[in-house]
Motif scaffolding. Sequence first.
Motif, PDB file in Angstrom:
ATOM      1  N   ASP A  12       0.842  -1.187   0.000  1.00 41.05           N
ATOM      2  CA  ASP A  12       0.000   0.000   0.000  1.00 41.05           C
ATOM      3  C   ASP A  12       0.879   1.239   0.000  1.00 41.05           C
ATOM      4  O   ASP A  12       2.090   1.163   0.191  1.00 41.05           O
ATOM      5  CB  ASP A  12      -0.950  -0.004   1.206  1.00 41.05           C
ATOM      6  N   ARG A  13       0.256   2.403  -0.242  1.00 44.81           N
ATOM      7  CA  ARG A  13       1.031   3.620  -0.419  1.00 44.81           C
ATOM      8  C   ARG A  13       1.793   3.992   0.843  1.00 44.81           C
ATOM      9  O   ARG A  13       2.833   4.651   0.776  1.00 44.81           O
ATOM     10  CB  ARG A  13       0.110   4.758  -0.851  1.00 44.81           C
ATOM     11  N   ALA A  14       1.315   3.532   2.016  1.00 38.80           N
ATOM     12  CA  ALA A  14       2.033   3.842   3.250  1.00 38.80           C
ATOM     13  C   ALA A  14       3.393   3.178   3.281  1.00 38.80           C
ATOM     14  O   ALA A  14       4.263   3.564   4.048  1.00 38.80           O
ATOM     15  CB  ALA A  14       1.197   3.406   4.453  1.00 38.80           C
ATOM     16  N   SER A  15       3.606   2.145   2.449  1.00 34.06           N
ATOM     17  CA  SER A  15       4.895   1.466   2.467  1.00 34.06           C
ATOM     18  C   SER A  15       5.975   2.265   1.768  1.00 34.06           C
ATOM     19  O   SER A  15       7.129   1.855   1.751  1.00 34.06           O
ATOM     20  CB  SER A  15       4.760   0.094   1.795  1.00 34.06           C
ATOM     21  N   ALA A  16       5.596   3.391   1.150  1.00 36.00           N
ATOM     22  CA  ALA A  16       6.585   4.254   0.511  1.00 36.00           C
ATOM     23  C   ALA A  16       6.293   5.699   0.892  1.00 36.00           C
ATOM     24  O   ALA A  16       6.171   6.569   0.030  1.00 36.00           O
ATOM     25  CB  ALA A  16       6.566   4.079  -1.000  1.00 36.00           C
ATOM     26  N   SER A  17       6.183   5.935   2.190  1.00 34.16           N
ATOM     27  CA  SER A  17       5.938   7.299   2.652  1.00 34.16           C
ATOM     28  C   SER A  17       7.163   8.160   2.362  1.00 34.16           C
ATOM     29  O   SER A  17       8.269   7.657   2.122  1.00 34.16           O
ATOM     30  CB  SER A  17       5.654   7.305   4.156  1.00 34.16           C
ATOM     31  N   LEU A  18       6.963   9.465   2.385  1.00 29.58           N
ATOM     32  CA  LEU A  18       8.082  10.377   2.128  1.00 29.58           C
ATOM     33  C   LEU A  18       9.183  10.185   3.160  1.00 29.58           C
ATOM     34  O   LEU A  18      10.370  10.232   2.830  1.00 29.58           O
ATOM     35  CB  LEU A  18       7.580  11.824   2.135  1.00 29.58           C
ATOM     36  N   ARG A  19       8.803   9.937   4.407  1.00 26.83           N
ATOM     37  CA  ARG A  19       9.820   9.734   5.450  1.00 26.83           C
ATOM     38  C   ARG A  19      10.643   8.487   5.157  1.00 26.83           C
ATOM     39  O   ARG A  19      11.879   8.502   5.269  1.00 26.83           O
ATOM     40  CB  ARG A  19       9.144   9.618   6.812  1.00 26.83           C
ATOM     41  N   GLN A  20       9.974   7.377   4.781  1.00 29.66           N
ATOM     42  CA  GLN A  20      10.710   6.160   4.446  1.00 29.66           C
ATOM     43  C   GLN A  20      11.609   6.379   3.239  1.00 29.66           C
ATOM     44  O   GLN A  20      12.751   5.897   3.205  1.00 29.66           O
ATOM     45  CB  GLN A  20       9.723   5.027   4.162  1.00 29.66           C
ATOM     46  N   ALA A  21      11.099   7.105   2.260  1.00 23.63           N
ATOM     47  CA  ALA A  21      11.905   7.382   1.078  1.00 23.63           C
ATOM     48  C   ALA A  21      13.125   8.215   1.432  1.00 23.63           C
ATOM     49  O   ALA A  21      14.238   7.948   0.960  1.00 23.63           O
ATOM     50  CB  ALA A  21      11.057   8.092   0.023  1.00 23.63           C
ATOM     51  N   LEU A  22      12.957   9.226   2.281  1.00 25.83           N
ATOM     52  CA  LEU A  22      14.083  10.075   2.665  1.00 25.83           C
ATOM     53  C   LEU A  22      15.162   9.266   3.369  1.00 25.83           C
ATOM     54  O   LEU A  22      16.361   9.470   3.130  1.00 25.83           O
ATOM     55  CB  LEU A  22      13.596  11.205   3.573  1.00 25.83           C
ATOM     56  N   LEU A  23      14.754   8.369   4.258  1.00 29.46           N
ATOM     57  CA  LEU A  23      15.743   7.532   4.940  1.00 29.46           C
ATOM     58  C   LEU A  23      16.502   6.663   3.948  1.00 29.46           C
ATOM     59  O   LEU A  23      17.710   6.462   4.068  1.00 29.46           O
ATOM     60  CB  LEU A  23      15.048   6.663   5.996  1.00 29.46           C
ATOM     61  N   PHE A  24      15.785   6.148   2.947  1.00 32.53           N
ATOM     62  CA  PHE A  24      16.452   5.334   1.930  1.00 32.53           C
ATOM     63  C   PHE A  24      17.417   6.166   1.100  1.00 32.53           C
ATOM     64  O   PHE A  24      18.560   5.760   0.856  1.00 32.53           O
ATOM     65  CB  PHE A  24      15.434   4.670   1.012  1.00 32.53           C
ATOM     66  N   TRP A  25      16.983   7.345   0.636  1.00 33.67           N
ATOM     67  CA  TRP A  25      17.873   8.172  -0.196  1.00 33.67           C
ATOM     68  C   TRP A  25      19.101   8.611   0.593  1.00 33.67           C
ATOM     69  O   TRP A  25      20.205   8.692   0.028  1.00 33.67           O
ATOM     70  CB  TRP A  25      17.120   9.395  -0.719  1.00 33.67           C
ATOM     71  N   LEU A  26      18.935   8.896   1.872  1.00 35.26           N
ATOM     72  CA  LEU A  26      20.077   9.287   2.696  1.00 35.26           C
ATOM     73  C   LEU A  26      21.060   8.130   2.821  1.00 35.26           C
ATOM     74  O   LEU A  26      22.279   8.304   2.670  1.00 35.26           O
ATOM     75  CB  LEU A  26      19.606   9.733   4.081  1.00 35.26           C
ATOM     76  N   LYS A  27      20.528   6.933   3.083  1.00 35.34           N
ATOM     77  CA  LYS A  27      21.390   5.750   3.154  1.00 35.34           C
ATOM     78  C   LYS A  27      22.108   5.527   1.824  1.00 35.34           C
ATOM     79  O   LYS A  27      23.315   5.253   1.799  1.00 35.34           O
ATOM     80  CB  LYS A  27      20.547   4.524   3.505  1.00 35.34           C
ATOM     81  N   LEU A  28      21.376   5.680   0.738  1.00 35.89           N
ATOM     82  CA  LEU A  28      21.977   5.474  -0.575  1.00 35.89           C
ATOM     83  C   LEU A  28      23.133   6.434  -0.812  1.00 35.89           C
ATOM     84  O   LEU A  28      24.153   6.065  -1.406  1.00 35.89           O
ATOM     85  CB  LEU A  28      20.914   5.656  -1.659  1.00 35.89           C
ATOM     86  N   GLY A  29      22.985   7.677  -0.350  1.00 33.17           N
ATOM     87  CA  GLY A  29      24.055   8.649  -0.545  1.00 33.17           C
ATOM     88  C   GLY A  29      25.365   8.240   0.094  1.00 33.17           C
ATOM     89  O   GLY A  29      26.439   8.629  -0.380  1.00 33.17           O
ATOM     90  N   PHE A  30      25.300   7.441   1.160  1.00 32.05           N
ATOM     91  CA  PHE A  30      26.515   7.013   1.853  1.00 32.05           C
ATOM     92  C   PHE A  30      27.044   5.669   1.361  1.00 32.05           C
ATOM     93  O   PHE A  30      28.183   5.314   1.667  1.00 32.05           O
ATOM     94  CB  PHE A  30      26.261   6.929   3.363  1.00 32.05           C
TER      95      PHE A  30
END
Length: 451
Positions: A12-30
Amino acid sequence: MSATPPQPPRPDRASASLRQALLFWLKLGFVSFGGPAGQIAILHQELVERRRWISERRFLHALNFCMLLPGPEAQQLATYLGWLLHGTRGGVLAGLLFVLPSLFILIALSWVYLAFGDVPLVAGLFYGIKPAVTAIVVHAAHRIGARTLRNAWLWAIAAAAFVAIFALGVPFPLIVLGAALLGYLGGRLAPEHFDGVGGHTAAKPGYGPALIDDHTPPPAHARFSRARLARLLLVGALLWLLPMGLLTVLFGWQGTLTQMGWFFTKAALLTFGGAYAVLPYVFQGAVGHYGWLTPTQMIDGLALGETTPGPLIMVVAFVGFVGGYVHPLFGADRAFLAGAVAAGLVTWFTFLPSFLFVLAGGPLVESTHDDLKFTAPLTGVTAAVVGVILNLALFFGYHVLWPEGFAGRFDWPSALIALAAAVALLRFKRGVIEVLAGCALAGLLVHLGLR
């Protein structure tokens, strides 16, 4: 009659909330090591295979578009996917977080490099990371090729691209244009081989349905609007004109920071094919014309760029830092500040066009999923990119295994580290970060043992 294997529930759409996405993009940057091929592989593994935020077909469609743009394709792909999930705000945050960790790390390493010279610890870690990066690129070529080269036509395009860039030295933009032309002709002559769908391009059964699936309608923000495009272009023009105008007023058109902004704006528009296509231009301008750094410093900066997370074109941050640090713009006692400001400015002017290209072109791309006139050329480009990535792997391998050229010694410790990394990735399916950490430790032990 065999029972159909159970499928995972639709996210469901809650599985890709903006907060979850931000945590993923931050992790990806490192953790986005391995250059564009390794970074794209990480994006696919995380977003298509594990999290199921986007389907394989939609992922490849976005990747094909980003391959055609000037600029770092992995960063643009992250921006595109962030935009598709959460609109302009999501795209900007995804793109920024892909770059910012690399910028801060490179500023710190550039300062260590200039202030303290050769650091055995850092040199040892780099000694192990370089062969690991070679294996990561080979692994990425295998992964992308396995899901892209579905028939003999696409294999032929990949082989032709490899020969063109490896043996004939054909510029990457010409390879892209040639592959797009072959894809267009193939779409007309043999559409079943260039339809971008095929039996093997749909998401694998084990993946399950995706949040943004093959036939999910584009969200409202991803639909083309002339008014939205006009606003975007106006904001983009202001984001370039305001800092460039301020630099001109403060330092004059011939000032170092002003010329850096202008030079790297031009470089950003020439980066078809990724960083290696534009490095000769950067080398010629930054070293030969402006004298911001020496040839040796440029080579060392490339090594830093290869072994830090983020797009390889982030080597421009090293160029900017050295230019500002060595030629103190704010006085001799503020060399670090000058270097950091210069690094930040050149990063801004280098990446601003990438955001504009993705945010402006995204709605058009989202409207062409089933248009063979658009998808067939992009399928040809994707096949060609596999051959180009293989060439990049050989380029890395040559410089890592024969650091002094073929006439010099063969670096056996690096070869063993590269082989171990390849086995870990291909045979034992270990993660990229695990492999990099293990190889860095091995390189440190070898390097300190050789001293």
